[in-house]
Every structure is written in structure tokens, then in C-alpha cells.
Design a protein around this motif. Structure first.
Motif, short mmCIF file in Angstrom:
data_model
loop_
_atom_site.label_atom_id
_atom_site.label_comp_id
_atom_site.label_asym_id
_atom_site.label_seq_id
_atom_site.Cartn_x
_atom_site.Cartn_y
_atom_site.Cartn_z
N TRP A 597 1.13 -0.96 0.26
CA TRP A 597 -0.05 0.05 -0.14
C TRP A 597 0.91 1.62 0.17
CZ3 TRP A 597 -5.39 0.29 -0.47
CH2 TRP A 597 -6.03 -0.75 0.13
N LYS A 599 0.91 5.71 -0.04
CA LYS A 599 -0.05 7.50 -0.16
C LYS A 599 1.96 8.19 0.12
CE LYS A 599 -2.45 9.76 2.40
NZ LYS A 599 -3.23 9.95 3.59
N ILE A 650 0.10 7.24 -8.76
CA ILE A 650 -0.28 6.64 -7.75
C ILE A 650 -0.01 8.19 -6.83
CG2 ILE A 650 -0.26 4.29 -8.34
CD1 ILE A 650 2.97 4.52 -6.99
N GLU A 654 -3.73 9.60 -2.17
CA GLU A 654 -4.70 8.76 -2.07
C GLU A 654 -4.01 7.82 -1.43
OE1 GLU A 654 -7.65 11.53 -1.77
OE2 GLU A 654 -7.75 9.41 -1.28
N TRP A 655 -4.35 6.66 -0.62
CA TRP A 655 -3.87 5.46 -0.75
C TRP A 655 -3.73 4.62 -1.53
CZ3 TRP A 655 -0.46 3.73 2.75
CH2 TRP A 655 -0.39 4.44 3.80
N HIS A 656 -3.70 3.52 -2.16
CA HIS A 656 -3.37 2.82 -3.52
C HIS A 656 -2.63 1.33 -3.58
CE1 HIS A 656 -5.35 6.09 -6.14
NE2 HIS A 656 -4.33 6.81 -6.23
N HIS A 657 -3.50 0.41 -3.08
CA HIS A 657 -2.88 -0.59 -3.54
C HIS A 657 -2.48 -0.97 -4.37
CE1 HIS A 657 -2.77 -5.44 -4.09
NE2 HIS A 657 -2.18 -5.35 -2.28
N VAL A 671 -3.41 -1.81 -9.64
CA VAL A 671 -3.77 -0.98 -9.02
C VAL A 671 -4.59 -1.09 -8.54
CG1 VAL A 671 -3.96 1.85 -8.50
CG2 VAL A 671 -2.32 1.07 -9.68
N ASP A 672 -4.59 -0.81 -7.07
CA ASP A 672 -6.13 -1.22 -6.55
C ASP A 672 -7.23 -2.61 -7.46
OD1 ASP A 672 -6.68 2.68 -6.71
OD2 ASP A 672 -6.01 1.36 -4.78
N ALA A 727 -8.35 -4.85 -4.20
CA ALA A 727 -7.54 -4.03 -3.40
C ALA A 727 -8.28 -4.55 -2.45
CB ALA A 727 -7.62 -2.12 -3.05
#
Length: 808
Positions: A597, A599, A650, A654-657, A671-672, A727
Motif C-alpha cells: 500500500w 500514499k 499513484i 490517496e492510498w493505493h494498493h 493498481v487497486d 484491493a
């Protein structure tokens, strides 16, 4: 004079619309899409110029009386009815490969597809060229009928390539002798971005192979076909080729003759037995020939072709970092077309003759010297007028004093490189740091209008050599107290040489003033007029800070907090420091799945999320966001291609997986939970790049030269390819396939625990890491204290200890 007269007559006739009343000659329609792939003048994907060149070639060829040519430079014709009397249609454009590029004009809408099908149904010819050979599955059957083949980039609606891409110098062989498209065409060698492993019409007599490239690793039986021709059952004809990435390839007679033959053949005109004969035309000649034709553009300058030679250096000079920075600097000049070679023995081949200037970013530290053939060919290239740029420690190459490279001495290099580093003499440098570069000659075309600038670099002094040089820029050494030459020029035979001892690190080269010197110096060495290449407003030159008394204590700063609120629990604050996990062979052995993860709160620099081993290792991989746009990217120097790009931003706070499925032949990025990138890859020959075991960097390269501006949480590396469908909504878990799992919920004794039970990841703050990452060189608080610049460290040659400097 006669040729110029013919050009003008052609232009006037075309402009007046008076070629001939009710012209019955077969009409060739060429549709060009907008320029893509870099700035105008870089010589790649120059669709409009290719279309204009083809018209001028045909209008002044041995088939000028047999065909007529109509070009459209802005994509699909405004009036599609112009296609109704076309004998053949050629499309030179982008082709969609996911969201990054526009659909090719013939596939851009149902209306356009129907318009082409209408022409096909009456027997019209159809050609695709390079990127326009891309096609989605939905139109596969039509494309296979229209032209006979396409690049297959899509599987079940996703970007999962069946076809492949490789750029190389290779011999192209005619594949179907006797075919009219090959009239007058023999084998030839070209530098090209080849698409291969194509989908070709598999019906009996579906296609005739036109070009094959034996050097490509294509699938049997037809994976090495890169050009083909089709005669449809109704008599209509098609042609396609994946060549054409580099505009310079039009200068090859065999290349352009094949394309011209194909246009004439698909138009059902007779192809001469010797093929279509047409000389190459410059941009200025094309513009003159097409004066008055609607939609034409001003002539652009002929590209400056540069070859950067690299691949080895002193360990303190990371050529893997500085070479990309050099390419960026050179390409500030929109005329510059840059290639890179990691094979210094290319100097022994005729490849270098294709370039206007060579850029040396190489030193044979503990490496063999140049072969006799390379020495002789290099000298001949320069004496015949080739240009040369020598950067930083490249002045230490091929020298009798090189440790570990006995027998590599080449005395003539001291005439080519007039200021050399003598390892057994007085040569040295100030500690890596900031200093002011002064401009000595404001009248020289390289430095005209260039102002003094501040840089962070190694200031070289007492370089060996007494042959005359013309100094353009200099700087005052704190060690010698003298002004030392930083950039200078001279001649060697008929060639021009620009040498600069600036350029120790990527950040040094990216300094605006240094980048300008290099770009301008390269243009001058190539025999062209330097142009102003400022990419941004130059920073004002500040006075050099006074040396701090040795007795003054370090600036008191509280250590940064390594953890903060995360996606689940706590997260690593990579702005305050990075973590380094012990080396594990499993991390370098795909198939692997990597998840984390992130951010990220900045786009102005690289954000390194994970980096396995050093950039010099063939098993290195790194996941990062690209500066400027925040796009998720992977770098794998041991693979071809060595980058996997996405359009997924990314770095939006913001949080991204983020996940990577890394197989030996394919890399997919997510991504997500959604596919963001999918790239087929192949291994580079092991001898080209060795495997060098090293740590795993989390939030930094292991060299500490690049870091991360943001938060990282829940890092997991697994053997095999895990399915990525969404995600995760909970912390990542450990299972039998887990190789490493770091949750960053706590850091104890400077270690972040590995949930697999192995040794934890060592945390290093930006105030303790040797050679602190560039990303740590940001203001640490409202008082504008710069964390990283408080540390300077020098290589062994300087014999200087790690020390603290206060920077404001």
C-alpha cells in the motif's frame, strides 16, 4: 538544378489543383495521425513527415506518371468521400495499446470502420505502418482480411500482449523472392523497433511474407515476419509492416523502396522490375515541393544523432543513474535523437558512422581497454569530422594509472581527451557539494547567454595534460584555491571535442546549467549551431556559503518519526527514512508477486517504493512512480524492454494498493485491483549485466540516491503469481508462499519486523543514512532545515571523513 525545378513544378501543379483533368491514374491516399512519442524533431513516430516524404518520393520517382498521391496530415479526412476513388489507402498513425494512445483513425469509430469496409468491398488496397498495425480483438477478422496481419495487444479485453517488441540493429531479409513488393530489394541492415509474433492471416495464400528478421526471438513458424502482403480473394491487395519507428530509416534505399513498391502494388499499378526508384529528400526539399498544400507544417531541422557509450565506471560513478540523466539533458534540444550503447566495443564497428556525435560516459575501471580495431575506428571517426563529448570521469579511461586495468593504456586517448585524471599524479577533487560555475567565454556559441550557476557536483582539479584547450566555464576549488576548468573545447583532426568534468551524479547532470552545457556542447561538437535549451527558469545564483569552523558543533535536530497512521495500523513514513531488508536470493527469482500500500504526496521527483539489489545487478527490480506525472513504473535492467510503464497516477495523496506479478516472460502491474500495465519481457544475455546480490530497499534505492515522498504500508513478497482481483480490505496475511511481509506497525531497535520470522528490515533515518536519498533533500520543517544536505561523504580517493554541514 533539374531536380529542384521538378519539385517546384510539382508543388505548383498540386497547389493549383491542376495535375490533370479527370486524372485516371490510380489514387494513393495516405492518412497521417498526429505526432507522438516525444518532441517534434526527435525522429520517432513522425507520421506527418513520413506521409509528406512518401508523396514527394512518388511524385519524383520512375512511377510518377503511373500514380497520383493525396495526403491527409490531421488524421481521418474531413470529407471521407475522398476515399471513394482511392486505389489504395495507407494509415500512418498511433494504434491503441490500452489508454495511453489514441485508436488508429481507421478503427477510431464505427463510422470510420464502415467507411474503410466500403472501400475494401470494391477492391481498394489497404496498408498499415508500424504503430497503426495495432488492433483490438473486436476488429481482428476485418484487419486480417484488409491487410493480412496485425499486432495483437489484447486478450479478453485486457492489455495482455500476444505480440512482442524489440529494438535492435538487425539484418532484414526479403522473404518471398519474386513478389512485386520486393522488386529491386535486397537484404539490408537497419536500427529499428521491430514488432513481431504478429497475428497473420492463416488461410491458404492468406499472406506472403515480405520481410523477416532472423535475429528476433519469434515464435515458429512466422514469428519473425515484420512485413507482409496479401491478395484478397476479390482481387484487392493489402500490406503491412511493423518497421518505421525511426524516421531516419527512410534514408535506407531498401527500406523506402519496399514501402513505395507496396503502395504501387496495392494500388494495382505496375511495379517496375527494378522497383520504385526515388532519392531521399530533406525536410527543406519536402517543404519546397509541397508549398501551398493545405495542412503542411514548417520544415524542421534535421535531427542530430547522438550515441551515448556507457556500461562501466568507477564504483562511485553510477552510470546506470547518470546515463538516463545525460539522455534527458541531450534531449532538451528538440533536434537531438539519442541512442545508448553499453558495449564500448561498438567503437570498432561502422555503427558509429551513423551518428553525428558520440557521448562518452564510460571508464574501464578494472576492465579491459579498447581493442586495436576500436582504437583505430574511433580515431578515424573523429579525424573524418565526427563529434565527441567527454563527461566527468570518462577522462580517466584507458590510462596507464588505472588500478586493476593493467595493459589498458592507450596513449592516443590523451590527445583525444586533453585533460585526464592521473591516478598516480596530483589529480583530485573537492568533496562532493555545492559550488558556483562561472562562465569564462560569453561569446562562444555554447555558452552565449549562459549565466553563472550553482551545482552540486565533484569539482575536479589538477587534471593531467598541457595541450591547448579553450575554456568555457570554470569554478574555484576549495582545495587548490584556483579557478579550475569545468568545460572546454578543442579540435581533434576534423572533429570537434567538448569536454566537461562536471557530471558526478544524476542530480549534478540535471542541474539546469550543466544540462545546458552538455546539450549545447553536443550540438556544437556535431557541427550544428547550439540553441538555448533552458527547460525552466534558472535559479538565481547565491553566494557560496562560508566554510564552517571545524569546532562548531552539528546543528541540533530531533530525529524524525519513522511511523505514522497507515492503511492498516501504522505505516512507514518514507519521508523520514527508509527500511532495508537483508538480501534474499528468492527476491531475485521470478515468478514473484509483490504487493504494498502506498500514499504519495508529491509528483516532482521519483518515489521509490521497493528496490531489490543495486541498479548494476541483472536481477535488480524497482517499483516507483515517475516524476512529473506520478505514473506507476517498474525498472528491470536484466530484461528487454527494461521498463514497464503505466498511465496510473499513484502520487495523488490517496492510498493505493500496488501489485506486480513478475514472471520470467511477462510483468503485470495492478493498481487497486485493476490491471495498469502488462508487458512481455525477455532476459538480457547474462554476460551483459552481472547479478550482484544486495538488500531490498523499502522507500529507497539501496544506494540511498533516490527515496520516497510518502507512506508505505503492508509490503508482501510471495513466490509464484498470486491472483490480483481487488484491493484488499484487511491487512495482508502470511501463508506458505510468503517470502517476506512487513506491516510497519512498530519499529523496535531500528528494525521493522518481518512477519515470516526472518530478520527484520533495518530502518535508517534521513539524518543517519550515508549518502542520503535525493528525496530526503526536502525541507524538514517550517524552519526550512534541509535534512539530507547535512551529510557529505566522499569516495576513497578524497580521503575525507563523513561530516556534517549546516545548510540554510
Amino acid at each position: 538544378m533539374l531536380r529542384r525545378f521538378c519539385l517546384v513544378v510539382t508543388a505548383l501543379c498540386f497547389a493549383c489543383g491542376a495535375l490533370r483533368a479527370e486524372d485516371s491514374r490510380p489514387k494513393i491516399v495516405i492518412i497521417a495521425g498526429p505526432k507522438s512519442h516525444g518532441p517534434v524533431g526527435n525522429g520517432m513516430h513522425d507520421y506527418g513527415w513520413s506521409a509528406k516524404l512518401l508523396k514527394v518520393l512518388l511524385d519524383n520517382s520512375n512511377v510518377a506518371e503511373k500514380v497520383r498521391v493525396e495526403i491527409h496530415l490531421d488524421g481521418w479526412p474531413a470529407d471521407p468521400s475522398t476515399l471513394d476513388d482511392a486505389a489504395t489507402i495507407m494509415v500512418i498513425s498511433d494504434g491503441r495499446d490500452g489508454p495511453a494512445f489514441a485508436e488508429a483513425p481507421h478503427l477510431a469509430s464505427p463510422e470510420n470502420i464502415a467507411a474503410v469496409q466500403k472501400q475494401i468491398d470494391r477492391g481498394c488496397g489497404f496498408l498499415t505502418f508500424h504503430f497503426s498495425t495495432f488492433a483490438p480483438d473486436a476488429y481482428a477478422a476485418q484487419i486480417l482480411d484488409w491487410s493480412g496481419g496485425y499486432f495483437d495487444w489484447e486478450t479478453d479485453g485486457e492489455r495482455k500482449w500476444y505480440s512482442n517488441i524489440q529494438t535492435l540493429d538487425a539484418e532484414v531479409q526479403p522473404a518471398t523472392p519474386g513478389h512485386p513488393v520486393l522488386n529491386g530489394v535486397g537484404p539490408f541492415t537497419v536500427h529499428e523497433e521491430f514488432y513481431f509474433d504478429l497475428r497473420l492471416n492463416g488461410e491458404p495464400n492468406g499472406v506472403a511474407p515480405i520481410w523477416t528478421v532472423p535475429a528476433l526471438p519469434g515464435r515458429e513458424p512466422d514469428g519473425r515476419v515484420v512485413a507482409w502482403a496479401r491478395e484478397r480473394p476479390d482481387g484487392g491487395r493489402g500490406f503491412g509492416t511493423t518497421g518505421g519507428h525511426f524516421y531516419a530509416n527512410w534514408e535506407s534505399p531498401e527500406f523506402r523502396r519496399t514501402i513505395l513498391n507496396a503502395l504501387v502494388w496495392t494500388a494495382k499499378a505496375e511495379v517496375p522490375s527494378e522497383g520504385v526508384q526515388a532519392a531521399y529528400y530533406t525536410h527543406a526539399e519536402i517543404t519546397a515541393a509541397l508549398a501551398g498544400v493545405e495542412g503542411t507544417q514548417p520544415a524542421k531541422a534535421k535531427p542530430i544523432k547522438a550515441l551515448v557509450l556507457t556500461g562501466a565506471q568507477h564504483p562511485a560513478h553510477v552510470w546506470q543513474d547518470t546515463t538516463p540523466a545525460l539522455v534527458e539533458a541531450l534531449q532538451r534540444d528538440s533536434r537531438m535523437q539519442v541512442d545508448v550503447s553499453q558495449q564500448i566495443e561498438d567503437l570498432a564497428t561502422d555503427r558509429i558512422d551513423a551518428y553525428d556525435v558520440l557521448v562518452i560516459n564510460y571508464c574501464n575501471w578494472q576492465q579491459p581497454g579498447l581493442s586495436d580495431a576500436a582504437q583505430a575506428n574511433f580515431v578515424e571517426y573523429l579525424q573524418n569530422g565526427g563529434g565527441l563529448v567527454i563527461v566527468h570521469f570518462s577522462n580517466g579511461a584507458f590510462h596507464f594509472s588505472l588500478p586493476g586495468a593493467e595493459g589498458s593504456d592507450w596513449p592516443e586517448y590523451r590527445n583525444i581527451c586533453r585533460r585526464a585524471w592521473n591516478h598516480k599524479g596530483d589529480s583530485g577533487h573537492d568533496a562532493y557539494g555545492k559550488f558556483i560555475v562561472e562562465i569564462d567565454d560569453q561569446q562562444h556559441s555554447i555558452t552565449a547567454s549562459l549565466e553563472p550557476f550553482e551545482t552540486t557536483d565533484e569539482l575536479y582539479f589538477r587534471q593531467a595534460g598541457d595541450a591547448p584547450i579553450h575554456v568555457l566555464a570554470s569554478a574555484r576549488s576549495q582545495v587548490t584555491g584556483q579557478m579550475e576548468p569545468m568545460a572546454f573545447v578543442y579540435d581533434y583532426g576534423q572533429g570537434r571535442v567538448f569536454q566537461t568534468v562536471l557530471g558526478h551524479a544524476a542530480e549534478s547532470i540535471r542541474t539546469d546549467g550543466t544540462a545546458q552545457l552538455i546539450a549545447r556542447g553536443a550540438a556544437w561538437a556535431a557541427g550544428r549551431d547550439p540553441i538555448e535549451v533552458t527547460a525552466a527558469a534558472p535559479s538565481p545564483v547565491a553566494a557560496a556559503p562560508a566554510p564552517k569552523p571545524a569546532s562548531q558543533p552539528p546543528l541540533a535536530v530531533s530525529p524524525p518519526n519513522p511511523l505514522t497512521d497507515g492503511r492498516f495500523g501504522s505505516a512507514l513514513d518514507a519521508r523520514a527514512g527508509a527500511a532495508f531488508a537483508p538480501q534474499r536470493p528468492e527476491f531475485s527469482a521470478p515468478p514473484l508477486t509483490v504487493e504494498l500500500w502506498a500514499k504519495l504526496d508529491r509528483r516532482d521527483d521519483y518515489n521509490i517504493l521497493l528496490a531489490n539489489e543495486s541498479k548494476a545487478s541483472s536481477t535488480h527490480w524497482e517499483i516507483f512512480s515517475h516524476p512529473g506525472n506520478g505514473h506507476l513504473t517498474v525498472y528491470v535492467p536484466g530484461m528487454l524492454p527494461d521498463h514497464v510503464h503505466t498511465q496510473a497516477d499513484i502520487a495523488d495523496n490517496e492510498w493505493h494498493h500496488v501489485a506486480m506479478q513478475f514472471a520470467p516472460d511477462r510483468i503485470r502491474l495492478f493498481v487497486d485491483g485493476k490491471v495498469a500495465g502488462d508487458q512481455a519481457v525477455s532476459l538480457v544475455a547474462p554476460a551483459t549485466l552481472p547479478s550482484i546480490p544486495g538488500e531490498l530497499g523499502i522507500g529507497s534505492l539501496i544506494s540511498h540516491k533516490l527515496g520516497c515522498g510518502g507512506l508505505i504500508d503492508d509490503v508482501r513478497i510471495s513466490r509464484g503469481l498470486r491472483p490480483i482481483a481487488t484491493a484488499p480490505d484487511a491487512p495482508l496475511a502470511r501463508d506458505d508462499d510468503t517470502l517476506g511481509l512487513w506491516r510497519f506497525d512498530a519499529i523496535e531497535n531500528q528494525l521493522a519486523a518481518d512477519e515470516t520470522g526472518r530478520d527484520g528490515a533495518r530502518w535508517e533515518s534521513s539524518t543517519t543514512a550515508r549518502g542520503t536519498p535525493i528525496s530526503f533533500q526536502r525541507k524538514a520543517d517550517q524552519d526550512s532545515i534541509d535534512w539530507a544536505q547535512g551529510f557529505l561523504w566522499a569516495d576513497e580517493a578524497s580521503r575525507q571523513d563523513l561530516r556534517w554541514n549546516e545548510m540554510q
